[in-house]
Design a protein around this motif. Structure first.
Motif, PDB file in Angstrom:
ATOM      1  N   HIS A  87       0.884  -1.172   0.000  1.00 35.72           N
ATOM      2  CA  HIS A  87       0.000   0.000   0.000  1.00 35.72           C
ATOM      3  C   HIS A  87       0.921   1.220   0.000  1.00 35.72           C
ATOM      4  O   HIS A  87       1.809   1.337   0.849  1.00 35.72           O
ATOM      5  CB  HIS A  87      -0.886  -0.032   1.243  1.00 35.72           C
ATOM      6  N   LEU A 100      -2.483   0.269  -4.325  1.00 36.56           N
ATOM      7  CA  LEU A 100      -2.387  -1.024  -3.651  1.00 36.56           C
ATOM      8  C   LEU A 100      -1.965  -2.038  -4.704  1.00 36.56           C
ATOM      9  O   LEU A 100      -2.655  -2.226  -5.707  1.00 36.56           O
ATOM     10  CB  LEU A 100      -3.725  -1.417  -3.029  1.00 36.56           C
ATOM     11  N   PHE A 123     -10.072   5.726  -2.375  1.00 39.24           N
ATOM     12  CA  PHE A 123      -9.334   4.500  -2.103  1.00 39.24           C
ATOM     13  C   PHE A 123     -10.134   3.609  -1.159  1.00 39.24           C
ATOM     14  O   PHE A 123     -10.299   2.413  -1.400  1.00 39.24           O
ATOM     15  CB  PHE A 123      -7.956   4.818  -1.501  1.00 39.24           C
ATOM     16  N   GLN A 127     -11.289  -0.148  -2.219  1.00 41.36           N
ATOM     17  CA  GLN A 127     -10.480  -1.220  -1.642  1.00 41.36           C
ATOM     18  C   GLN A 127     -11.255  -2.509  -1.374  1.00 41.36           C
ATOM     19  O   GLN A 127     -10.750  -3.589  -1.686  1.00 41.36           O
ATOM     20  CB  GLN A 127      -9.788  -0.738  -0.369  1.00 41.36           C
ATOM     21  N   GLU A 131      -9.997  -6.063  -2.840  1.00 39.63           N
ATOM     22  CA  GLU A 131      -9.604  -7.167  -1.949  1.00 39.63           C
ATOM     23  C   GLU A 131     -10.360  -8.442  -2.311  1.00 39.63           C
ATOM     24  O   GLU A 131      -9.785  -9.530  -2.334  1.00 39.63           O
ATOM     25  CB  GLU A 131      -9.849  -6.795  -0.482  1.00 39.63           C
TER      26      GLU A 131
END
Length: 142
Positions: A87, A100, A123, A127, A131
């Motif tokens: 990150h 990331l 972000f 994220q 993920e």
């Protein structure tokens, strides 16, 4: 699922709000989320003669970014291997970005995943989808 002459793999679904981009010759696959100003990309490069450390591969992804600050970097399990998750915040052509990266080596291939957004709230909004996208990656494709 993605398949070409070099690699084949499966990735997770990013969910609503993500539009696939045409990236011929640049990456295998990429998506854009306009409301977040976010980009997600994945690419595989296979070459049995190369064995480059994950940190060097990650640094290669940072080429062109300036004023780089690594927020967090850790090794994480991924598809029965160890991947490097990084990150960072940086600028690209003077524009602030939050990044990331996840880089994995498996079976003579390097797989790199990237989330690139404006810093802060965008972000955080992108994220969770990233993920999930990465967590469902596998080279075991039927």
């Amino acid at each position: 699922m993605f398949r070409d002459a070099e690699a084949h793999y499966r990735i997770g679904d990013l969910g609503p709000g993500w539009s696939q981009l045409s990236v011929a010759g640049q990456n295998d696959l990429a998506w854009h989320n306009e409301s977040l100003g976010a980009i997600v990309q994945v690419n595989a490069t296979c070459d049995p003669s190369r064995d480059v450390p994950l940190t060097a591969l990650t640094n290669h992804l940072l080429i062109g970014f300036r004023e780089r600050e690594i927020v967090e970097q850790e090794f994480v399990p991924m598809d029965a291997r160890e991947a490097l998750r990084t990150h960072a915040v940086a600028t690209l052509d003077g524009v602030p970005r939050e990044l990331l990266f996840v880089v994995l080596k498996k079976d003579d291939c390097v797989y790199d995943f990237a989330l690139i957004t404006p810093p802060g709230t965008p972000f955080g909004g992108a994220q969770p989808a990233f993920e999930r996208f990465v967590s469902e990656f596998t080279t075991e494709v039927r």
